[in-house]
Design a protein around this motif. Structure first.
Motif: not given
Length: 175
Positions: A130, A149-153, A161-163
């Motif tokens: 992000p 958003l892919l949370r805790n990816y 991290r999110d991506c």
């Protein structure tokens, strides 16, 4: 009258590119958002280029048209099995060439060439942290869509991290 964008060409890497590769791969700012750590020696870079980059199916040097100097890289990693219709894109470029449109041109070129060379590709994806606003902008200018958003990816350099997931759908094999 707007400036003409810098034209890029993509080519395969060779061992003669190690010094150029090391120039950006050892830069903390360039590697900040990369999945790999920065390179601390030319020998480490040489081993990576020889053992990972050169044998990779689609890992290209980014060059300014008319120059053979590798100023960055762009790669496509095609999935297998039921995921063979898509490829993940990654790239990095020397800090000297930031904010010049070079990376956007490289992404557009990679889409055109990669969608022809990688059999059955209908979708190209890219993951962006992000806070990596510049990379997100590159993808949007190249025609990618932010899907979500892919949370805790991913684990990146020791933290979860999110991506954001971006995608480009290849509309035809002759794109």
């Amino acid at each position: 009258m707007g400036e003409r964008p810098i034209q890029v060409q993509l080519r395969s890497f060779c061992l003669a590119d190690v010094d150029d590769f090391y120039e950006w791969a050892s830069d903390e700012e360039v590697t900040r958002f990369m999945t790999w750590e920065l390179f601390k020696s030319k020998q480490q870079a040489r081993e990576y280029v020889a053992n990972v980059v050169i044998p990779h199916h689609w890992f290209k040097a980014i060059c300014i048209q008319g120059s053979n100097k590798a100023i960055g890289h762009i790669m496509l990693e095609q999935g297998s099995g039921m995921n063979s219709c898509r490829a993940e894109m990654g790239y990095a470029i020397s800090r000297k060439y930031w904010k010049m449109g070079v990376t956007t041109q490289a992404v557009i070129t990679a889409i055109k060439i990669g969608s022809k060379e990688l059999q059955g590709i209908t979708r190209i994806e890219a993951l962006v942290l992000p806070e990596n606003v510049a990379s997100a902008r590159v993808l949007e200018k190249a025609g990618f869509i932010k899907e979500g958003l892919l949370r805790n990816y991913v684990y990146l350099k020791g933290s979860l991290r999110d991506c954001f997931l971006f995608s480009f759908v290849v509309t035809s094999p002759a794109h």
